[in-house]
Design an enzyme around this catalytic site. Structure first.
Site, PDB file in Angstrom:
ATOM      1  N   CYS A 246      12.362  -0.525 -14.062  1.00  0.00           N
ATOM      2  CA  CYS A 246      12.210   0.507 -14.862  1.00  0.00           C
ATOM      3  C   CYS A 246      12.997   1.002 -16.140  1.00  0.00           C
ATOM      4  O   CYS A 246      12.489   1.341 -17.118  1.00  0.00           O
ATOM      5  CB  CYS A 246      12.061   2.048 -14.030  1.00  0.00           C
TER       6      CYS A 246
ATOM      7  N   ASN B  54      10.110   6.709 -13.076  1.00  0.00           N
ATOM      8  CA  ASN B  54      10.581   5.304 -12.717  1.00  0.00           C
ATOM      9  C   ASN B  54       9.658   4.514 -11.964  1.00  0.00           C
ATOM     10  O   ASN B  54       9.637   3.311 -12.503  1.00  0.00           O
ATOM     11  CB  ASN B  54      11.890   5.314 -11.819  1.00  0.00           C
TER      12      ASN B  54
ATOM     13  N   SER C 125       0.836  -1.281  -0.001  1.00  0.00           N
ATOM     14  CA  SER C 125       0.119  -0.126   0.058  1.00  0.00           C
ATOM     15  C   SER C 125       0.716   1.094   0.040  1.00  0.00           C
ATOM     16  O   SER C 125       0.341   2.413   0.327  1.00  0.00           O
ATOM     17  CB  SER C 125      -0.883   0.149   1.287  1.00  0.00           C
ATOM     18  N   GLY C 126       2.226   1.023  -0.419  1.00  0.00           N
ATOM     19  CA  GLY C 126       2.896   2.183  -0.644  1.00  0.00           C
ATOM     20  C   GLY C 126       2.741   2.814  -1.769  1.00  0.00           C
ATOM     21  O   GLY C 126       1.637   2.995  -2.283  1.00  0.00           O
ATOM     22  N   VAL C 127       3.704   3.805  -2.285  1.00  0.00           N
ATOM     23  CA  VAL C 127       3.808   4.553  -3.462  1.00  0.00           C
ATOM     24  C   VAL C 127       3.292   3.878  -4.629  1.00  0.00           C
ATOM     25  O   VAL C 127       2.559   4.086  -5.423  1.00  0.00           O
ATOM     26  CB  VAL C 127       4.938   5.708  -3.650  1.00  0.00           C
ATOM     27  N   VAL C 128       4.009   2.716  -4.920  1.00  0.00           N
ATOM     28  CA  VAL C 128       3.765   1.743  -6.225  1.00  0.00           C
ATOM     29  C   VAL C 128       2.333   1.338  -6.047  1.00  0.00           C
ATOM     30  O   VAL C 128       1.629   1.642  -7.188  1.00  0.00           O
ATOM     31  CB  VAL C 128       4.771   0.610  -6.195  1.00  0.00           C
TER      32      VAL C 128
END
Length: 336
Positions: A150, A309, A32-35
């Site tokens: 990336c 990225n 549930s982080g940025v990605v």
């Protein structure tokens, strides 16, 4: 941002057991982080091939879980084990792993026997490596796909385009990524990511030898991701055709991520007597150096513009999942 509710569709059966063609797959996001949050925002409100039915993480206070809950998506701070006991899991068709290298092996170990498909965004190399602009069609039946890094998502299509016109004796990929766009987990795995990128450039791009360099750009305000691809070829007699193929693959990647673009025109430099290069493991080289300068901006989604990225991987993962759904629907239709 506004994401529609992602409730489970009526009448769905266990993972992998649906009887008919499926137009819209319930999916789960681990991490549930940025990605994970960016991927959730790119999938959107479920009016396409995918809809997010569950998001799980390990930090109950993170922004991703809060956004998912606000959108009506079921959440759990219990990680993959929390996902397995959620009522929604019975209908999940595909899981995105957006966690970190330390968790990727255990996550797949817990899910491998459940029948769900997995797209791994941690560059784990557990499953086949996928760059959808290059090798997607060959991977649509794999139970676990590892999305390439990336830098590989940016560079491999370029190398593959050049490879159509002759042997790429050496390819070098140099990516400059904003410091603000790299989390702690990414910083400690830069060497591993460079190795994985090099492997993808050789195995998927077709270069005989390759090297990858990653530069952490400390500029403030932060700059977008920039990737330079160098290809050394013996001859480049078809300059116009090579450039046309490079432009075509750039257009293809742009369809997945509008922020992917050429920074300058493709450059061709003839190397000869007194102006040769040394290829590690091969020796002196005299031929043509092709240089492609790319800029990757996080257009749309949850991210700041500098985080290309992340955006190029989440966009590739979304496109891959949509292709898997379409492939499954066509396969089921053909069997009826």
């Amino acid at each position: 941002m506004s994401l529609g509710a992602a409730d489970v569709g009526a009448g769905a059966g266990p993972p992998g057991q649906h009887a008919g063609a499926v137009d819209n797959w319930p999916v789960a996001i681990i991490g549930s982080g940025v990605v994970g949050a960016d991927l959730m925002s790119r999938i959107g409100n479920g009016d396409g091939r995918l809809r997010v039915s569950a998001m799980v993480g390990t930090n109950p206070h993170c922004d991703g879980l809060a956004r998912a809950a606000a959108a009506g998506i079921s959440t759990s701070p219990g990680g993959v084990d929390g996902l397995l006991i959620m009522p929604e899991f019975a209908n999940i068709r595909l899981v995105f792993d957006t966690t970190n290298p330390g968790a990727r092996q255990s996550n797949w170990a817990r899910l491998a026997d459940t029948g769900v498909r997995m797209l791994d965004l941690t560059a784990s190399a557990i499953g086949p490596c996928c760059v959808p602009a290059v090798n997607l069609d060959a991977q649509l039946d794999a139970p676990n796909l590892s999305m390439a890094t990336c830098s590989a998502q940016a560079a491999v299509p370029i190398v593959a385009a050049v490879r159509r016109h002759g042997v790429v004796r050496y390819a070098e990929v140099v990516s400059a990524i904003a410091s603000q766009a790299l989390g702690p987990a990414e910083r400690v795995t830069l060497d591993e990511f460079a190795e994985l990128t090099t492997t993808a450039v050789q195995e998927l791009g077709g270069a005989r030898r390759a090297k990858t360099l990653t530069i952490v750009n400390p500029a403030d305000p932060p700059m977008p991701m920039r990737t330079t691809v160098f290809c050394l070829v013996d001859q480049a007699d078809e300059v116009a055709r090579i450039e046309a193929d490079v432009l075509a693959v750039v257009d293809g990647v742009q369809a997945l991520l509008p922020g992917y673009r050429l920074k300058h025109r493709v450059q061709f430099e003839r190397l000869g007597s007194g102006n040769t290069l040394y290829i590690p493991g091969t020796g002196e080289f005299g031929g043509t150096r092709i240089t492609v300068l790319l800029e990757i901006t996080a257009a749309g989604g949850y991210l700041p513009a500098c985080a290309g990225n992340v955006a190029i991987v989440t966009s590739a993962a979304k496109a891959t999942a949509e292709a898997i759904v379409e492939h499954h629907a066509q396969t089921v239709k053909a069997e009826l």
